[in-house]
Design an enzyme around this catalytic site. Sequence first.
Site, PDB file in Angstrom:
ATOM      1  N   GLY A  16      -4.466  13.431  -8.246  1.00  0.00           N
ATOM      2  CA  GLY A  16      -4.814  12.356  -7.306  1.00  0.00           C
ATOM      3  C   GLY A  16      -5.007  12.909  -5.903  1.00  0.00           C
ATOM      4  N   ARG A  26      -8.872  23.274   5.282  1.00  0.00           N
ATOM      5  CA  ARG A  26      -9.322  23.847   6.574  1.00  0.00           C
ATOM      6  C   ARG A  26      -8.427  25.020   6.990  1.00  0.00           C
ATOM      7  NH1 ARG A  26      -7.207  22.826  11.539  1.00  0.00           N
ATOM      8  NH2 ARG A  26      -8.542  23.109  13.373  1.00  0.00           N
ATOM      9  N   ARG A  77      -9.229  15.298 -13.215  1.00  0.00           N
ATOM     10  CA  ARG A  77      -8.217  15.738 -14.180  1.00  0.00           C
ATOM     11  C   ARG A  77      -8.962  16.540 -15.251  1.00  0.00           C
ATOM     12  NH1 ARG A  77      -4.148  12.918 -11.858  1.00  0.00           N
ATOM     13  NH2 ARG A  77      -4.542  10.744 -11.302  1.00  0.00           N
ATOM     14  N   ASP A 108       2.469  18.320  -9.542  1.00  0.00           N
ATOM     15  CA  ASP A 108       3.085  19.248 -10.502  1.00  0.00           C
ATOM     16  C   ASP A 108       2.219  19.514 -11.730  1.00  0.00           C
ATOM     17  OD1 ASP A 108       3.563  16.737 -11.410  1.00  0.00           O
ATOM     18  OD2 ASP A 108       5.741  16.932 -11.517  1.00  0.00           O
ATOM     19  N   SER A 110      -0.963  19.900 -11.661  1.00  0.00           N
ATOM     20  CA  SER A 110      -1.895  20.945 -11.213  1.00  0.00           C
ATOM     21  C   SER A 110      -1.196  22.303 -11.167  1.00  0.00           C
ATOM     22  CB  SER A 110      -2.418  20.613  -9.814  1.00  0.00           C
ATOM     23  OG  SER A 110      -2.771  19.253  -9.729  1.00  0.00           O
ATOM     24  N   THR A 130       0.683  15.160  -2.774  1.00  0.00           N
ATOM     25  CA  THR A 130       0.648  13.912  -3.539  1.00  0.00           C
ATOM     26  C   THR A 130       1.386  12.851  -2.731  1.00  0.00           C
ATOM     27  OG1 THR A 130       1.608  12.713  -5.409  1.00  0.00           O
ATOM     28  CG2 THR A 130       2.572  14.841  -4.955  1.00  0.00           C
ATOM     29  N   ASP A 132       3.153  10.712  -3.843  1.00  0.00           N
ATOM     30  CA  ASP A 132       4.392  10.325  -4.544  1.00  0.00           C
ATOM     31  C   ASP A 132       5.634  11.070  -4.047  1.00  0.00           C
ATOM     32  OD1 ASP A 132       2.597   8.893  -6.086  1.00  0.00           O
ATOM     33  OD2 ASP A 132       2.554  10.365  -7.694  1.00  0.00           O
ATOM     34  N   ASP A 134       6.973  13.595  -5.274  1.00  0.00           N
ATOM     35  CA  ASP A 134       7.831  13.771  -6.453  1.00  0.00           C
ATOM     36  C   ASP A 134       7.872  15.214  -6.955  1.00  0.00           C
ATOM     37  OD1 ASP A 134       5.220  13.893  -7.302  1.00  0.00           O
ATOM     38  OD2 ASP A 134       5.490  12.604  -9.042  1.00  0.00           O
ATOM     39  N   ARG A 159       3.013 -10.048   5.813  1.00  0.00           N
ATOM     40  CA  ARG A 159       4.165 -10.795   6.324  1.00  0.00           C
ATOM     41  C   ARG A 159       3.710 -12.000   7.166  1.00  0.00           C
ATOM     42  NH1 ARG A 159       9.335  -9.527   6.667  1.00  0.00           N
ATOM     43  NH2 ARG A 159       9.143  -7.292   6.411  1.00  0.00           N
ATOM     44  N   ARG A 176       3.937   6.679  -9.140  1.00  0.00           N
ATOM     45  CA  ARG A 176       4.041   7.089 -10.550  1.00  0.00           C
ATOM     46  C   ARG A 176       5.439   6.772 -11.071  1.00  0.00           C
ATOM     47  NH1 ARG A 176       0.144  10.203 -13.077  1.00  0.00           N
ATOM     48  NH2 ARG A 176      -0.709  10.899 -11.101  1.00  0.00           N
ATOM     49  N   ALA A 191      12.450  -4.872   3.698  1.00  0.00           N
ATOM     50  CA  ALA A 191      12.259  -5.716   2.514  1.00  0.00           C
ATOM     51  C   ALA A 191      13.548  -6.446   2.141  1.00  0.00           C
ATOM     52  CB  ALA A 191      11.804  -4.848   1.351  1.00  0.00           C
ATOM     53  N   HIS A 221      10.769 -16.496   4.624  1.00  0.00           N
ATOM     54  CA  HIS A 221       9.850 -15.755   3.762  1.00  0.00           C
ATOM     55  C   HIS A 221      10.572 -14.491   3.277  1.00  0.00           C
ATOM     56  CE1 HIS A 221       9.615 -13.474   7.440  1.00  0.00           C
ATOM     57  NE2 HIS A 221       9.056 -12.495   6.764  1.00  0.00           N
ATOM     58  N   ARG A 258      -3.902   5.791  -0.937  1.00  0.00           N
ATOM     59  CA  ARG A 258      -4.296   7.202  -0.965  1.00  0.00           C
ATOM     60  C   ARG A 258      -5.352   7.527   0.094  1.00  0.00           C
ATOM     61  NH1 ARG A 258      -4.257   8.320  -7.155  1.00  0.00           N
ATOM     62  NH2 ARG A 258      -6.465   8.791  -6.934  1.00  0.00           N
TER      63      ARG A 258
HETATM   64  O1  F6P Z   1      -0.032  10.653  -8.103  1.00  0.00           O
HETATM   65  C1  F6P Z   1      -0.670   9.840  -7.181  1.00  0.00           C
HETATM   66  C2  F6P Z   1      -0.957   8.475  -7.780  1.00  0.00           C
HETATM   67  O2  F6P Z   1      -1.612   7.698  -6.810  1.00  0.00           O
HETATM   68  C3  F6P Z   1       0.253   7.734  -8.339  1.00  0.00           C
HETATM   69  O3  F6P Z   1       1.032   7.133  -7.333  1.00  0.00           O
HETATM   70  C4  F6P Z   1      -0.384   6.775  -9.285  1.00  0.00           C
HETATM   71  O4  F6P Z   1       0.505   6.422 -10.325  1.00  0.00           O
HETATM   72  C5  F6P Z   1      -1.538   7.574  -9.830  1.00  0.00           C
HETATM   73  O5  F6P Z   1      -1.805   8.602  -8.891  1.00  0.00           O
HETATM   74  C6  F6P Z   1      -2.797   6.780 -10.066  1.00  0.00           C
HETATM   75  O6  F6P Z   1      -3.723   7.623 -10.677  1.00  0.00           O
HETATM   76  P1  F6P Z   1      -5.273   7.301 -10.822  1.00  0.00           P
HETATM   77  O7  F6P Z   1      -5.942   7.636  -9.520  1.00  0.00           O
HETATM   78  O8  F6P Z   1      -5.720   8.169 -11.943  1.00  0.00           O
HETATM   79  O9  F6P Z   1      -5.402   5.821 -11.101  1.00  0.00           O
END
Ligand code: F6P
Length: 325
Positions: A16, A26, A77, A108, A110, A130, A132, A134, A159, A176, A191, A221, A258
């Site tokens: 992603g 760059r 991918r 990960d 990749s 990423t 995420d 993660d 909001r 993810r 939240a 709310h 993203r």
């Molecule tokens: O890993 C980045 C991410 O945006 C995740 O948060 C999400 O689950 C996934 O990629 C979505 O993937 P795609 O772009 O293939 O829908």
Amino acid sequence: MEHQSIKRVGVLTSGGDAPGMNAAIRAIVRSAATRDISVLGVRRGFSGLLNGDMVELSGRGVNGLLPRGGTMLYTARCPEMHTDEGLEKAANMCRYMGMDGLVVIGGDGSFRGALALSQKGIPTVGVPATIDNDIVCTDYTIGFDTACNTAIDCIDKLRDTMQSHERCSVVEVMGRKAGHLALHVGVAVGATCTLLPEHDTDFHSAVIEPIRMGRLNGRNHHVIIVAEGYGHAQDVATQVEAATGIDTRVTILGHIQRGGTPSAQDRVIATQMGYHAVKILMDGKSQRVVAYEGRSVTDYDIEEGLSREKHLDLDLFEVEQTVAT
Ligand code: F6P
């Protein structure tokens, strides 16, 4: 000790896209250029590597790239990289193109490709990018801060309308299987509650009770953040409406998280990481992943880095639990 034999390196983005990938490209191109190393930009991730889809990148060619979201190299991918035949083909293509090393910017999945290629004799370095956050061996992945800010911006707007209609908003945030993004966003928007995949929750005490408390405290709310790895926002909304009678709406932020120009943090860290990646190859090292630890950039063996486990920030989780509602 810098390796004089490095004359040409490749760079690709995979998985992603994340804001700041361009800033890393760059930095790689500029750091290489100052050492007379040429850079081949591989387009469309590993599938571009297999197909020889490449373009020469010059220092001048990356002018104006720093503030641009997405990735100028495109990303994809590539299931073929999971086969030995595909890996052999990719390694042969690196050799054929005269690459003395390859920088893989991504997550990960990749890095598993980078690891396999290094085991076939191609020096590789991973740069973690990423939204995420993660990736186990690094505190930070490129794109996370921008994605948080984008989500916060959207939720602040939501909001306004939720407040006007006295509604509950259930917002699904990406990530993810991990809840890092959702946790940070939940804290940053204040939240009512944040539902995370890492944390088993009793729905009534985690969601319904805080809404009830919020109402008693004069809140008209509510915002509930749901990490995509937790479950479907719509299911959460249906249960909230049934239990409380509050008009409830669902927003799935999705891929908007993203996009956009990278934040200051993403620009700076992506630039540091890109520089570091070139240095690793110059030092004759391979199978490394760049990592951000504390406030500095370091690197690990990819295999070792991937074998660790990344936990949720429990201190932040406790803060979220304490100050929510
Ligand atoms: O890993 C980045 C991410 O945006 C995740 O948060 C999400 O689950 C996934 O990629 C979505 O993937 P795609 O772009 O293939 O829908």
